[in-house]
Each structure stands twice: as structure tokens, then as C-alpha cells.
Motif scaffolding. Structure first.
Motif, PDB file in Angstrom:
ATOM      1  N   TYR A   6       0.665  -1.102  -0.024  1.00 22.36           N
ATOM      2  CA  TYR A   6      -0.141   0.172  -0.099  1.00 22.36           C
ATOM      3  C   TYR A   6       1.003   1.300  -0.053  1.00 22.36           C
ATOM      4  O   TYR A   6       0.709   2.053  -0.658  1.00 22.36           O
ATOM      5  CB  TYR A   6      -0.896   0.069   1.135  1.00 22.36           C
ATOM      6  N   GLU A   7       1.876   1.294   0.836  1.00 23.05           N
ATOM      7  CA  GLU A   7       2.743   2.435   0.962  1.00 23.05           C
ATOM      8  C   GLU A   7       4.137   2.152   1.660  1.00 23.05           C
ATOM      9  O   GLU A   7       4.240   1.209   2.398  1.00 23.05           O
ATOM     10  CB  GLU A   7       2.057   3.533   1.777  1.00 23.05           C
ATOM     11  N   VAL A   8       5.088   2.885   1.260  1.00 21.73           N
ATOM     12  CA  VAL A   8       6.303   2.867   1.925  1.00 21.73           C
ATOM     13  C   VAL A   8       6.801   4.369   2.177  1.00 21.73           C
ATOM     14  O   VAL A   8       6.454   5.268   1.483  1.00 21.73           O
ATOM     15  CB  VAL A   8       7.406   2.182   0.875  1.00 21.73           C
ATOM     16  N   HIS A   9       7.532   4.545   3.266  1.00 22.83           N
ATOM     17  CA  HIS A   9       7.716   5.837   3.665  1.00 22.83           C
ATOM     18  C   HIS A   9       9.398   5.624   3.870  1.00 22.83           C
ATOM     19  O   HIS A   9      10.130   4.853   4.195  1.00 22.83           O
ATOM     20  CB  HIS A   9       7.231   6.243   5.000  1.00 22.83           C
ATOM     21  N   LEU A  10       9.962   6.978   3.348  1.00 23.96           N
ATOM     22  CA  LEU A  10      11.519   7.151   3.185  1.00 23.96           C
ATOM     23  C   LEU A  10      11.825   8.716   3.932  1.00 23.96           C
ATOM     24  O   LEU A  10      11.019   9.615   3.629  1.00 23.96           O
ATOM     25  CB  LEU A  10      12.080   7.196   1.968  1.00 23.96           C
ATOM     26  N   PRO A  11      12.879   8.552   4.414  1.00 22.68           N
ATOM     27  CA  PRO A  11      13.279   9.958   4.948  1.00 22.68           C
ATOM     28  C   PRO A  11      14.243  10.407   3.864  1.00 22.68           C
ATOM     29  O   PRO A  11      14.996  10.004   3.109  1.00 22.68           O
ATOM     30  CB  PRO A  11      14.375   9.570   6.432  1.00 22.68           C
ATOM     31  N   VAL A  12      14.024  11.957   3.736  1.00 20.50           N
ATOM     32  CA  VAL A  12      15.005  12.665   2.697  1.00 20.50           C
ATOM     33  C   VAL A  12      15.401  13.814   3.095  1.00 20.50           C
ATOM     34  O   VAL A  12      14.661  14.374   4.350  1.00 20.50           O
ATOM     35  CB  VAL A  12      13.735  12.956   1.564  1.00 20.50           C
ATOM     36  N   SER A  13      16.382  14.458   2.673  1.00 20.92           N
ATOM     37  CA  SER A  13      16.787  15.648   2.957  1.00 20.92           C
ATOM     38  C   SER A  13      16.322  16.749   2.461  1.00 20.92           C
ATOM     39  O   SER A  13      16.133  18.028   3.000  1.00 20.92           O
ATOM     40  CB  SER A  13      18.255  15.541   2.566  1.00 20.92           C
ATOM     41  N   ASN A  14      15.476  16.792   1.224  1.00 26.17           N
ATOM     42  CA  ASN A  14      15.042  17.807   0.754  1.00 26.17           C
ATOM     43  C   ASN A  14      13.772  17.402   0.045  1.00 26.17           C
ATOM     44  O   ASN A  14      13.692  16.612  -0.904  1.00 26.17           O
ATOM     45  CB  ASN A  14      15.994  18.604  -0.266  1.00 26.17           C
ATOM     46  N   ILE A  15      12.574  18.013   0.623  1.00 27.27           N
ATOM     47  CA  ILE A  15      11.202  17.356   0.054  1.00 27.27           C
ATOM     48  C   ILE A  15      11.014  17.748  -1.167  1.00 27.27           C
ATOM     49  O   ILE A  15      10.752  16.996  -1.949  1.00 27.27           O
ATOM     50  CB  ILE A  15      10.046  18.017   0.800  1.00 27.27           C
ATOM     51  N   SER A  16      11.133  19.152  -1.675  1.00 31.03           N
ATOM     52  CA  SER A  16      11.133  19.450  -3.026  1.00 31.03           C
ATOM     53  C   SER A  16      11.912  18.683  -4.070  1.00 31.03           C
ATOM     54  O   SER A  16      11.522  18.325  -4.929  1.00 31.03           O
ATOM     55  CB  SER A  16      11.093  21.131  -3.201  1.00 31.03           C
ATOM     56  N   ALA A  17      13.064  18.437  -3.835  1.00 31.26           N
ATOM     57  CA  ALA A  17      14.222  17.714  -4.804  1.00 31.26           C
ATOM     58  C   ALA A  17      13.683  16.531  -4.789  1.00 31.26           C
ATOM     59  O   ALA A  17      13.425  16.010  -5.895  1.00 31.26           O
ATOM     60  CB  ALA A  17      15.432  17.951  -4.301  1.00 31.26           C
ATOM     61  N   SER A  18      13.162  15.801  -3.814  1.00 33.28           N
ATOM     62  CA  SER A  18      12.727  14.510  -3.944  1.00 33.28           C
ATOM     63  C   SER A  18      11.331  14.229  -4.641  1.00 33.28           C
ATOM     64  O   SER A  18      11.183  13.415  -5.420  1.00 33.28           O
ATOM     65  CB  SER A  18      12.654  13.801  -2.364  1.00 33.28           C
ATOM     66  N   VAL A  19      10.433  15.296  -4.523  1.00 35.59           N
ATOM     67  CA  VAL A  19       9.232  15.296  -5.197  1.00 35.59           C
ATOM     68  C   VAL A  19       9.409  15.240  -6.530  1.00 35.59           C
ATOM     69  O   VAL A  19       8.812  14.569  -7.478  1.00 35.59           O
ATOM     70  CB  VAL A  19       8.287  16.307  -4.722  1.00 35.59           C
ATOM     71  N   GLU A  20      10.286  16.242  -6.641  1.00 37.00           N
ATOM     72  CA  GLU A  20      10.667  16.545  -8.385  1.00 37.00           C
ATOM     73  C   GLU A  20      10.926  15.213  -8.953  1.00 37.00           C
ATOM     74  O   GLU A  20      10.919  14.572  -9.900  1.00 37.00           O
ATOM     75  CB  GLU A  20      11.610  17.645  -8.470  1.00 37.00           C
ATOM     76  N   PHE A  21      12.209  14.483  -8.150  1.00 33.15           N
ATOM     77  CA  PHE A  21      12.941  13.141  -8.602  1.00 33.15           C
ATOM     78  C   PHE A  21      11.741  12.210  -8.767  1.00 33.15           C
ATOM     79  O   PHE A  21      11.675  11.219  -9.836  1.00 33.15           O
ATOM     80  CB  PHE A  21      13.836  12.758  -7.637  1.00 33.15           C
ATOM     81  N   TYR A  22      10.823  11.919  -7.902  1.00 27.01           N
ATOM     82  CA  TYR A  22      10.001  10.848  -8.043  1.00 27.01           C
ATOM     83  C   TYR A  22       9.082  11.185  -9.143  1.00 27.01           C
ATOM     84  O   TYR A  22       8.287  10.221  -9.722  1.00 27.01           O
ATOM     85  CB  TYR A  22       9.197  10.325  -6.738  1.00 27.01           C
ATOM     86  N   GLN A  23       8.703  12.388  -9.193  1.00 27.60           N
ATOM     87  CA  GLN A  23       7.535  12.827 -10.231  1.00 27.60           C
ATOM     88  C   GLN A  23       8.315  12.588 -11.698  1.00 27.60           C
ATOM     89  O   GLN A  23       7.521  11.999 -12.617  1.00 27.60           O
ATOM     90  CB  GLN A  23       7.179  14.439 -10.405  1.00 27.60           C
ATOM     91  N   LYS A  24       9.608  12.502 -11.890  1.00 22.39           N
ATOM     92  CA  LYS A  24      10.340  12.279 -13.175  1.00 22.39           C
ATOM     93  C   LYS A  24       9.976  10.680 -13.547  1.00 22.39           C
ATOM     94  O   LYS A  24      10.068  10.379 -14.297  1.00 22.39           O
ATOM     95  CB  LYS A  24      11.736  12.498 -13.168  1.00 22.39           C
ATOM     96  N   LEU A  25       9.727   9.988 -12.363  1.00 23.08           N
ATOM     97  CA  LEU A  25       9.669   8.486 -12.404  1.00 23.08           C
ATOM     98  C   LEU A  25       8.188   8.111 -12.898  1.00 23.08           C
ATOM     99  O   LEU A  25       7.759   7.018 -13.008  1.00 23.08           O
ATOM    100  CB  LEU A  25      10.125   7.929 -11.240  1.00 23.08           C
ATOM    101  N   GLY A  26       7.318   9.181 -12.858  1.00 22.08           N
ATOM    102  CA  GLY A  26       5.940   9.034 -13.147  1.00 22.08           C
ATOM    103  C   GLY A  26       4.877   9.110 -11.822  1.00 22.08           C
ATOM    104  O   GLY A  26       3.782   8.992 -12.182  1.00 22.08           O
ATOM    105  N   LEU A  27       5.453   9.184 -11.039  1.00 22.25           N
ATOM    106  CA  LEU A  27       4.603   9.498  -9.583  1.00 22.25           C
ATOM    107  C   LEU A  27       3.938  10.725  -9.623  1.00 22.25           C
ATOM    108  O   LEU A  27       4.292  11.783  -9.825  1.00 22.25           O
ATOM    109  CB  LEU A  27       5.195   9.047  -8.247  1.00 22.25           C
ATOM    110  N   GLN A  28       2.629  10.644  -9.253  1.00 21.26           N
ATOM    111  CA  GLN A  28       1.701  11.728  -8.999  1.00 21.26           C
ATOM    112  C   GLN A  28       1.652  12.534  -7.659  1.00 21.26           C
ATOM    113  O   GLN A  28       1.402  11.702  -6.744  1.00 21.26           O
ATOM    114  CB  GLN A  28       0.246  11.293  -9.676  1.00 21.26           C
ATOM    115  N   LEU A  29       1.976  13.623  -7.702  1.00 17.73           N
ATOM    116  CA  LEU A  29       1.833  14.288  -6.039  1.00 17.73           C
ATOM    117  C   LEU A  29       0.281  14.107  -5.578  1.00 17.73           C
ATOM    118  O   LEU A  29      -0.514  14.615  -6.267  1.00 17.73           O
ATOM    119  CB  LEU A  29       2.224  15.756  -6.334  1.00 17.73           C
ATOM    120  N   LYS A  30       0.377  13.753  -4.557  1.00 18.68           N
ATOM    121  CA  LYS A  30      -1.110  13.778  -3.743  1.00 18.68           C
ATOM    122  C   LYS A  30      -1.255  14.840  -2.875  1.00 18.68           C
ATOM    123  O   LYS A  30      -2.138  15.413  -2.812  1.00 18.68           O
ATOM    124  CB  LYS A  30      -1.166  12.360  -2.851  1.00 18.68           C
ATOM    125  N   GLU A  31       0.111  15.100  -2.003  1.00 20.83           N
ATOM    126  CA  GLU A  31       0.139  16.221  -1.228  1.00 20.83           C
ATOM    127  C   GLU A  31       1.623  16.572  -0.648  1.00 20.83           C
ATOM    128  O   GLU A  31       2.405  15.686  -0.627  1.00 20.83           O
ATOM    129  CB  GLU A  31      -0.906  16.045   0.213  1.00 20.83           C
TER     130      GLU A  31
END
Length: 151
Positions: A6-31
Motif C-alpha cells: 500500500y505504501e512505503v515511507h522514506l526519510p529525505v533531506s529535501n522534500i522539493s528535490a525528492s518530489v521532483e525526482f519521483y515525479q520524473k519517475l511518473g509518480l503523481q503528487l497527492k499532497e
């Protein structure tokens, strides 16, 4: 009992940079906010949670695993109330989430899901989670499943 991831959670150092990275992989921002972001892997089915390593605000205790590792397994709504007994049959204890004792599954009407938490032998935070059937989306807080059913 387990239907999928259902879900996995990861610690990241920069939210914006990580969101941008995962959006490049095709994931869609929920919030997203300054400390956490959720992206759909498969919309309404599976998601990735990204948590800023050093959170600045006081979120509800237990809402983020201290070691930064969390994994949630998808279960059917019909199985969520049986999850605690299913775990106990296997010698696994349920764990508390937030300030509420684990006396029954937790519900989040605003997120449309219900959960039971437990830990693996290394303290990794695990969860059985299901989507709630159609119903009220309030309150925007953690409640017990029985309270949700009475809304």
C-alpha cells in the motif's frame, strides 16, 4: 490477508528535490508541505511518503517512525477488524500509533483509510491498511474504526 504493497515511507533531506525526482519517475503528487509529501505510485492504490529528515514542527507522536522506515501492506476492508487476531495467532503484537492505544483499528476518514500497526524484530514500523468504503471524509484526524462507523 496481505493483498499487496500500500505504501512505503522514506526519510529525505529535501522534500522539493525528492518530489521532483519521483515525479520524473511518473509518480503523481497527492499532497506536500515543508516536512512531508505523499505521491501516488498507483492512484488510490499505493503511495510513497517522503519525510524530511529533520522535522521542525511537532507532528502527532508516532506519526513518523523514529528510524525512518515504514512499510504498509494492503488488506481488504473486510479483513482489517480481523488483523489484530490474525497477528496474535502468529505471536505478533499490535503497536500504538499516535496517542491512542491500539484497542481496535484506527481510521482516517480524511485520507479514506483504516490501519493496524505492528513492528518487525528490528523495530521497523509495519502496517496493515485498507481503503474505507464510501462515507464521510471528516473528521480530519485519527479516530477508531468504530467511531468512523458511527458517523
Amino acid at each position: 490477508m496481505i493483498k499487496g504493497l500500500y505504501e512505503v515511507h522514506l526519510p529525505v533531506s529535501n522534500i522539493s528535490a525528492s518530489v521532483e525526482f519521483y515525479q520524473k519517475l511518473g509518480l503523481q503528487l497527492k499532497e506536500e508541505d515543508d516536512e512531508v509529501a505523499f505521491l501516488w505510485i498507483i492512484p488510490q492504490r499505493s503511495q510513497l511518503g517522503l519525510w524530511k529528515h529533520e522535522m521542525t514542527s511537532q507532528r502527532e507522536p508516532g506519526s513518523y517512525p523514529p528510524n525512518g522506515r515504514h512499510l504498509a501492506f494492503e488488506v481488504d476492508f473486510d479483513d482489517i477488524e480481523k488483523a489484530e487476531a490474525w497477528l496474535k495467532e502468529r505471536g505478533i503484537s499490535v503497536a500504538q500509533h499516535g496517542k491512542m492505544p491500539p484497542i481496535e483499528p484506527y481510521a482516517r476518514p480524511h485520507s479514506r483509510n483504516a490501519s493496524v500497526y505492528f513492528n518487525d524484530p528490528d523495530g521497523n514500523n509495519l502496517e496493515f491498511i485498507c481503503n474505507l468504503p464510501d462515507g464521510p471524509m471528516e473528521p480530519a484526524r485519527l479516530i477508531y474504526l468504530s467511531e468512523y462507523r458511527s458517523l
